[in-house]
Design a protein around this motif. Structure first.
Motif, PDB file in Angstrom:
ATOM      1  N   LEU A 183      10.637  -0.218  -1.257  1.00 50.28           N
ATOM      2  CA  LEU A 183       9.853  -1.300  -1.848  1.00 50.28           C
ATOM      3  C   LEU A 183       8.354  -1.012  -1.811  1.00 50.28           C
ATOM      4  N   PHE A 184       8.004   0.207  -1.452  1.00 50.29           N
ATOM      5  CA  PHE A 184       6.596   0.586  -1.400  1.00 50.29           C
ATOM      6  C   PHE A 184       6.455   2.013  -1.924  1.00 50.29           C
ATOM      7  N   PRO A 185       5.302   2.372  -2.449  1.00 49.80           N
ATOM      8  CA  PRO A 185       5.097   3.743  -2.930  1.00 49.80           C
ATOM      9  C   PRO A 185       4.756   4.680  -1.775  1.00 49.80           C
ATOM     10  N   TYR A 186       5.067   5.939  -1.965  1.00 50.76           N
ATOM     11  CA  TYR A 186       4.674   6.953  -0.990  1.00 50.76           C
ATOM     12  C   TYR A 186       4.236   8.204  -1.742  1.00 50.76           C
ATOM     13  N   ALA A 226       0.836  -1.194   0.000  1.00 49.73           N
ATOM     14  CA  ALA A 226       0.000   0.000   0.000  1.00 49.73           C
ATOM     15  C   ALA A 226       0.874   1.249   0.000  1.00 49.73           C
ATOM     16  N   CYS A 227       0.307   2.336  -0.493  1.00 53.81           N
ATOM     17  CA  CYS A 227       1.003   3.621  -0.521  1.00 53.81           C
ATOM     18  C   CYS A 227       0.971   4.250   0.870  1.00 53.81           C
ATOM     19  N   VAL A 228       2.111   4.767   1.323  1.00 50.63           N
ATOM     20  CA  VAL A 228       2.190   5.504   2.581  1.00 50.63           C
ATOM     21  C   VAL A 228       1.973   6.981   2.268  1.00 50.63           C
ATOM     22  N   ASP A 229       0.953   7.565   2.885  1.00 48.80           N
ATOM     23  CA  ASP A 229       0.647   8.973   2.666  1.00 48.80           C
ATOM     24  C   ASP A 229       1.316   9.819   3.731  1.00 48.80           C
TER      25      ASP A 229
END
Length: 371
Positions: free
Chosen positions: A117-120, A91-94
């Motif tokens: 390794l994750f979107p932000y 999941a994307c970190v906001d």
């Protein structure tokens, strides 16, 4: 749904052997929202019962280092501990914070060659000129330029202007929460955040449902979720008929460093807060010095709690001169318990509870009960 606040760092200016730099986590059913991320926050997380990988949102109150310098490292640590699933992408970190935060993260992650390794996504709040002294205005928070390269995992974020009509910044709304930011005065533009849980449906009047011939089952769930149902007899039963009074949602408000509120937005957003987290860097005997540096004293924090009718005021962000109670340094001007006494004195006729935050203190926020 369970909800609690855990303080990871309650000291001001820098981490010390006794207190970490500013950071706290709001946890709801295992999902963690981080407010501020001072240097050493990831170490504090490892000492706590919280899991860094559960952090899905980050809220930065302002761009001073003791609230920000831990963020690039924390994102990298989350990535290192991530176990990607081939069937479910991460999941994307906001990340929410003042103008300049997007540029800061791009530079820090780019120069360090950090891979994630994750979107932000970074969502920036546009400050107003009255949030800091005039001398702090020039180039204190550069915007990311249109030609500046995004990090490979960076997703487009929003730029959020002040909603003038409501005097706040609408950040997010979902089925569980409404979150807004509001303006504070500090040496750099500072913000506070209000997390309002949506009201819960009241209990079903099961006796009335039985009288109507409705048996327990899926129909109960549909009514509980706000849906009207038609019985075999053709009778339409609406939720209003069979649901008791709704249970008010909980409200948690976290203020960044400040010596004053800006506009009407803060009190509107914090009105009736179950928990109000407010800095108290110095005691009331040092009020002039506190205000000079853009900070508050216990009585200043108490004035905000009184104005918004908060149920609980939690003081934090203490000067390093005040040692935790666990060190047994009670008595004298630099006794941290004196800060609580000062706030309690200012709130003695209100019923507001005053709590001194300490590193790793967890405050449960129970569901409200109707009387």
């Amino acid at each position: 749904m369970s909800m609690d606040l855990t303080f990871l760092g309650t000291g001001s200016a820098y981490p010390s052997p006794h207190r970490g730099a500013s950071a706290l986590v709001l946890r709801t059913e295992g999902d963690c929202w981080l407010f501020d991320c001072g240097e050493g926050t990831q170490t504090q997380l490892m000492k706590s019962q919280l899991k860094a990988g559960r952090i899905s949102k980050v809220f930065i109150t302002h761009l001073h280092g003791d609230h920000l310098f831990g963020l690039p490292g924390l994102l990298c640590t989350i990535s290192l501990n991530l176990s990607p699933s081939p069937t479910q992408p991460p999941a994307c970190v906001d990340v929410y914070g003042p103008r300049g935060l997007r540029h800061f993260l791009r530079v820090a992650l780019s120069l360090s060659g950090s891979q994630l390794l994750f979107p932000y996504a970074v969502h920036e709040l546009q400050p107003t000129a009255d949030q800091c002294p005039p001398e702090s205005q020039p180039a204190d928070a550069p915007e990311a330029s249109a030609t500046e390269s995004r990090h490979p995992q960076e997703r487009p974020g929003r730029t959020i202007p002040l909603d003038v009509a409501r005097d706040c910044y609408p950040l997010l709304e979902d089925e569980r929460f409404v979150v807004v930011a509001f303006r504070l005065f500090h040496r750099l533009p500072s913000f506070g955040f209000s997390v309002q849980e949506r009201d819960r449906p009241g209990r079903l009047n099961t006796q009335l449902l039985r009288d109507l011939g409705v048996k327990p089952g899926p129909v109960y769930g549909r009514l509980k979720s706000g849906e009207s149902v038609t019985l075999e007899s053709g009778r339409v039963v609406t939720p209003d008929e069979v649901l008791e009074e709704a249970i008010p949602g909980r409200k948690v408000c976290v203020l960044g460093d400040c010596s004053a509120l800006v506009g009407d937005g803060p009190l509107q957003a914090c009105r009736g807060a179950d928990v109000l987290v407010h800095e108290a860097t110095l005691g009331d005997g040092h009020r002039e010095r506190a205000v000079e540096h853009g900070h508050s004293t216990p009585k200043m924090a108490a004035a905000v709690a009184r104005a918004c009718r908060a149920r609980k005021l939690v003081l934090h962000h203490f000067s390093q001169r005040y040692k935790p109670l666990s060190l047994g340094t009670e008595g004298g001007e630099d006794d941290v318990a004196e800060l609580r006494r000062q706030a309690e004195e200012a709130l003695q006729d209100t019923g507001t509870e005053v709590v001194l935050a300490d590193d790793f203190l967890t405050i449960p926020i129970p569901i409200k009960r109707l009387h």
